[in-house]
Design a protein around this motif. Structure first.
Motif, PDB file in Angstrom:
ATOM      1  N   LEU A  55      -2.208  14.495  25.833  1.00 36.27           N
ATOM      2  CA  LEU A  55      -2.338  14.692  24.638  1.00 36.27           C
ATOM      3  C   LEU A  55      -1.978  13.241  23.773  1.00 36.27           C
ATOM      4  CD1 LEU A  55      -1.108  18.098  23.495  1.00 36.27           C
ATOM      5  CD2 LEU A  55      -3.506  17.388  23.681  1.00 36.27           C
ATOM      6  N   ASN A  56      -1.299  12.331  24.514  1.00 34.95           N
ATOM      7  CA  ASN A  56      -0.710  11.101  23.929  1.00 34.95           C
ATOM      8  C   ASN A  56       0.148  11.602  22.703  1.00 34.95           C
ATOM      9  OD1 ASN A  56      -0.079   8.470  23.805  1.00 34.95           O
ATOM     10  ND2 ASN A  56      -1.757   8.112  22.418  1.00 34.95           N
ATOM     11  N   ASP A  57       1.261  12.647  22.923  1.00 34.41           N
ATOM     12  CA  ASP A  57       2.090  13.036  21.993  1.00 34.41           C
ATOM     13  C   ASP A  57       3.320  12.637  22.022  1.00 34.41           C
ATOM     14  OD1 ASP A  57       3.714  15.083  20.556  1.00 34.41           O
ATOM     15  OD2 ASP A  57       2.066  16.115  19.972  1.00 34.41           O
ATOM     16  N   LEU A  58       3.932  11.685  21.428  1.00 34.25           N
ATOM     17  CA  LEU A  58       5.378  11.112  21.696  1.00 34.25           C
ATOM     18  C   LEU A  58       6.486  12.287  21.711  1.00 34.25           C
ATOM     19  CD1 LEU A  58       6.881   8.532  21.990  1.00 34.25           C
ATOM     20  CD2 LEU A  58       6.865   8.240  19.644  1.00 34.25           C
ATOM     21  N   PRO A  59       6.736  12.927  20.862  1.00 34.82           N
ATOM     22  CA  PRO A  59       7.565  14.076  20.933  1.00 34.82           C
ATOM     23  C   PRO A  59       7.740  14.918  22.217  1.00 34.82           C
ATOM     24  CG  PRO A  59       6.758  14.048  18.550  1.00 34.82           C
ATOM     25  CD  PRO A  59       5.692  13.286  19.335  1.00 34.82           C
ATOM     26  N   ILE A  60       6.369  15.223  22.724  1.00 36.37           N
ATOM     27  CA  ILE A  60       6.309  15.968  23.775  1.00 36.37           C
ATOM     28  C   ILE A  60       6.853  15.154  25.127  1.00 36.37           C
ATOM     29  CG2 ILE A  60       4.849  17.389  25.364  1.00 36.37           C
ATOM     30  CD1 ILE A  60       3.390  18.430  23.083  1.00 36.37           C
ATOM     31  N   ILE A  61       6.114  13.905  25.038  1.00 39.20           N
ATOM     32  CA  ILE A  61       6.330  12.973  26.076  1.00 39.20           C
ATOM     33  C   ILE A  61       8.057  12.671  26.348  1.00 39.20           C
ATOM     34  CG2 ILE A  61       6.147  10.582  27.013  1.00 39.20           C
ATOM     35  CD1 ILE A  61       3.041  10.954  25.912  1.00 39.20           C
ATOM     36  N   LEU A  62       8.312  12.450  25.011  1.00 40.54           N
ATOM     37  CA  LEU A  62       9.929  12.166  25.081  1.00 40.54           C
ATOM     38  C   LEU A  62      11.004  13.130  25.536  1.00 40.54           C
ATOM     39  CD1 LEU A  62      10.325   9.745  21.967  1.00 40.54           C
ATOM     40  CD2 LEU A  62      10.239   9.052  24.268  1.00 40.54           C
ATOM     41  N   ALA A  63      10.661  14.381  24.891  1.00 37.48           N
ATOM     42  CA  ALA A  63      11.470  15.606  25.141  1.00 37.48           C
ATOM     43  C   ALA A  63      11.443  15.938  26.594  1.00 37.48           C
ATOM     44  CB  ALA A  63      11.017  16.587  24.119  1.00 37.48           C
ATOM     45  N   ASN A  64      10.439  15.909  27.179  1.00 36.69           N
ATOM     46  CA  ASN A  64      10.248  16.494  28.468  1.00 36.69           C
ATOM     47  C   ASN A  64      10.437  15.313  29.567  1.00 36.69           C
ATOM     48  OD1 ASN A  64       9.011  19.104  28.360  1.00 36.69           O
ATOM     49  ND2 ASN A  64       7.834  18.225  27.002  1.00 36.69           N
ATOM     50  N   SER A  65      10.459  14.044  29.054  1.00 41.03           N
ATOM     51  CA  SER A  65      10.918  12.926  30.210  1.00 41.03           C
ATOM     52  C   SER A  65      12.298  13.012  30.523  1.00 41.03           C
ATOM     53  CB  SER A  65      10.578  11.474  29.645  1.00 41.03           C
ATOM     54  OG  SER A  65       9.244  11.310  29.477  1.00 41.03           O
ATOM     55  N   VAL A  66      13.216  12.983  29.264  1.00 44.12           N
ATOM     56  CA  VAL A  66      14.387  13.187  29.305  1.00 44.12           C
ATOM     57  C   VAL A  66      15.056  14.570  29.871  1.00 44.12           C
ATOM     58  CG1 VAL A  66      16.628  13.459  27.754  1.00 44.12           C
ATOM     59  CG2 VAL A  66      14.930  11.609  27.124  1.00 44.12           C
ATOM     60  N   THR A  67      14.500  15.689  29.356  1.00 43.73           N
ATOM     61  CA  THR A  67      14.676  16.855  30.009  1.00 43.73           C
ATOM     62  C   THR A  67      14.398  16.953  31.384  1.00 43.73           C
ATOM     63  OG1 THR A  67      14.398  18.007  28.058  1.00 43.73           O
ATOM     64  CG2 THR A  67      14.627  19.307  29.739  1.00 43.73           C
ATOM     65  N   LEU A  68      13.195  16.438  31.980  1.00 43.67           N
ATOM     66  CA  LEU A  68      13.172  16.308  33.366  1.00 43.67           C
ATOM     67  C   LEU A  68      14.008  15.472  34.145  1.00 43.67           C
ATOM     68  CD1 LEU A  68      10.715  16.988  35.445  1.00 43.67           C
ATOM     69  CD2 LEU A  68       9.596  15.104  34.939  1.00 43.67           C
ATOM     70  N   MET A  69      14.606  14.427  33.599  1.00 47.36           N
ATOM     71  CA  MET A  69      15.669  13.949  34.146  1.00 47.36           C
ATOM     72  C   MET A  69      16.835  14.529  34.492  1.00 47.36           C
ATOM     73  SD  MET A  69      17.403  10.432  32.812  1.00 47.36           S
ATOM     74  CE  MET A  69      18.119  11.063  31.305  1.00 47.36           C
ATOM     75  N   PHE A  70      17.175  15.378  33.553  1.00 48.89           N
ATOM     76  CA  PHE A  70      18.359  16.180  33.428  1.00 48.89           C
ATOM     77  C   PHE A  70      18.053  17.266  34.420  1.00 48.89           C
ATOM     78  CE2 PHE A  70      19.660  14.585  28.973  1.00 48.89           C
ATOM     79  CZ  PHE A  70      20.603  13.568  29.515  1.00 48.89           C
ATOM     80  N   SER A  71      17.078  17.840  34.369  1.00 50.95           N
ATOM     81  CA  SER A  71      16.835  19.057  35.227  1.00 50.95           C
ATOM     82  C   SER A  71      16.915  18.537  36.547  1.00 50.95           C
ATOM     83  CB  SER A  71      15.505  20.086  34.509  1.00 50.95           C
ATOM     84  OG  SER A  71      14.423  19.300  34.732  1.00 50.95           O
ATOM     85  N   MET A  72      15.941  17.561  36.932  1.00 50.27           N
ATOM     86  CA  MET A  72      15.820  17.066  38.122  1.00 50.27           C
ATOM     87  C   MET A  72      17.104  16.754  38.987  1.00 50.27           C
ATOM     88  SD  MET A  72      12.207  14.936  38.544  1.00 50.27           S
ATOM     89  CE  MET A  72      12.756  14.524  40.378  1.00 50.27           C
ATOM     90  N   THR A  73      18.077  16.129  38.011  1.00 55.32           N
ATOM     91  CA  THR A  73      19.374  16.018  38.622  1.00 55.32           C
ATOM     92  C   THR A  73      20.329  17.075  39.045  1.00 55.32           C
ATOM     93  OG1 THR A  73      19.567  14.236  37.050  1.00 55.32           O
ATOM     94  CG2 THR A  73      21.495  14.670  37.817  1.00 55.32           C
ATOM     95  N   ILE A  74      20.056  18.028  38.097  1.00 52.51           N
ATOM     96  CA  ILE A  74      20.700  19.352  38.591  1.00 52.51           C
ATOM     97  C   ILE A  74      20.241  19.952  39.926  1.00 52.51           C
ATOM     98  CG2 ILE A  74      21.318  21.769  37.536  1.00 52.51           C
ATOM     99  CD1 ILE A  74      21.511  20.334  34.751  1.00 52.51           C
ATOM    100  N   LEU A  75      18.936  19.973  39.655  1.00 51.90           N
ATOM    101  CA  LEU A  75      18.020  20.611  40.734  1.00 51.90           C
ATOM    102  C   LEU A  75      18.685  19.925  42.156  1.00 51.90           C
ATOM    103  CD1 LEU A  75      16.200  22.709  41.812  1.00 51.90           C
ATOM    104  CD2 LEU A  75      14.393  20.951  41.233  1.00 51.90           C
ATOM    105  N   ILE A  76      18.502  18.579  42.139  1.00 58.16           N
ATOM    106  CA  ILE A  76      18.756  17.907  43.530  1.00 58.16           C
ATOM    107  C   ILE A  76      20.328  18.242  43.804  1.00 58.16           C
ATOM    108  CG2 ILE A  76      19.258  15.491  44.361  1.00 58.16           C
ATOM    109  CD1 ILE A  76      16.791  14.641  42.593  1.00 58.16           C
ATOM    110  N   LEU A  77      21.020  18.293  42.935  1.00 55.66           N
ATOM    111  CA  LEU A  77      22.553  18.488  43.206  1.00 55.66           C
ATOM    112  C   LEU A  77      22.752  20.020  43.825  1.00 55.66           C
ATOM    113  CD1 LEU A  77      24.514  16.889  40.238  1.00 55.66           C
ATOM    114  CD2 LEU A  77      24.507  16.021  42.800  1.00 55.66           C
ATOM    115  N   LYS A  78      21.972  20.809  43.151  1.00 58.73           N
ATOM    116  CA  LYS A  78      21.770  22.317  43.766  1.00 58.73           C
ATOM    117  C   LYS A  78      21.282  22.320  45.032  1.00 58.73           C
ATOM    118  CE  LYS A  78      22.285  26.704  43.091  1.00 58.73           C
ATOM    119  NZ  LYS A  78      23.672  27.181  43.483  1.00 58.73           N
ATOM    120  N   ILE A  79      20.386  21.649  45.256  1.00 61.87           N
ATOM    121  CA  ILE A  79      19.720  21.579  46.623  1.00 61.87           C
ATOM    122  C   ILE A  79      20.864  20.768  47.719  1.00 61.87           C
ATOM    123  CG2 ILE A  79      18.159  20.664  48.155  1.00 61.87           C
ATOM    124  CD1 ILE A  79      15.856  21.152  45.829  1.00 61.87           C
ATOM    125  N   LYS A  80      21.480  19.954  47.319  1.00 64.84           N
ATOM    126  CA  LYS A  80      22.086  19.237  48.269  1.00 64.84           C
ATOM    127  C   LYS A  80      23.448  19.960  48.386  1.00 64.84           C
ATOM    128  CE  LYS A  80      24.528  14.628  48.290  1.00 64.84           C
ATOM    129  NZ  LYS A  80      24.748  13.472  47.666  1.00 64.84           N
TER     130      LYS A  80
END
Length: 82
Positions: A55-80
Motif C-alpha cells: 500500500l506504500n503506507d508509511l505508518p504501517i511500514i514503520l510500525a511493523n518494521s520495528v515490531t518485527l525486529m523486536f518480535s524476531m529477537t524474542i522469537l530467536i532467543l526463545k528458540i535458542k
C-alpha cells in the motif's frame, strides 16, 4: 491528521515490545514466553509489513518494521534458549 494518528499508533505499539525484547536480551531468559504466540505473532507482523509495503503506507511500514525486529529477537532467543 489521520497520518499523524497512524504514526502515533505506530510509535506506541512498536515501542511496547521494547521492554520485553530488552529484558530477554539481558537475561537470556524466555521461559515465561509462549513460543507459539511469538511464532504466530511474528509471521502476522511480517504479513502486515508486506501489506504496508504494497500500500506504500508509511505508518504501517514503520510500525511493523520495528515490531518485527523486536518480535524476531524474542522469537530467536526463545528458540535458542528453549
Amino acid at each position: 491528521m489521520m497520518e499523524i494518528i497512524g504514526l502515533l499508533a505506530a510509535i506506541l505499539t512498536s515501542t511496547a515490545f521494547a521492554p520485553q525484547a530488552i529484558k530477554a536480551i539481558r537475561t537470556q531468559n524466555t521461559e515465561g514466553l509462549s513460543l507459539g504466540m511469538y511464532l504466530i505473532f511474528t509471521v502476522g507482523i511480517a504479513c502486515w509489513l508486506i501489506y504496508g509495503i504494497y500500500l506504500n503506507d508509511l505508518p504501517i511500514i514503520l510500525a511493523n518494521s520495528v515490531t518485527l525486529m523486536f518480535s524476531m529477537t524474542i522469537l530467536i532467543l526463545k528458540i535458542k534458549h528453549g
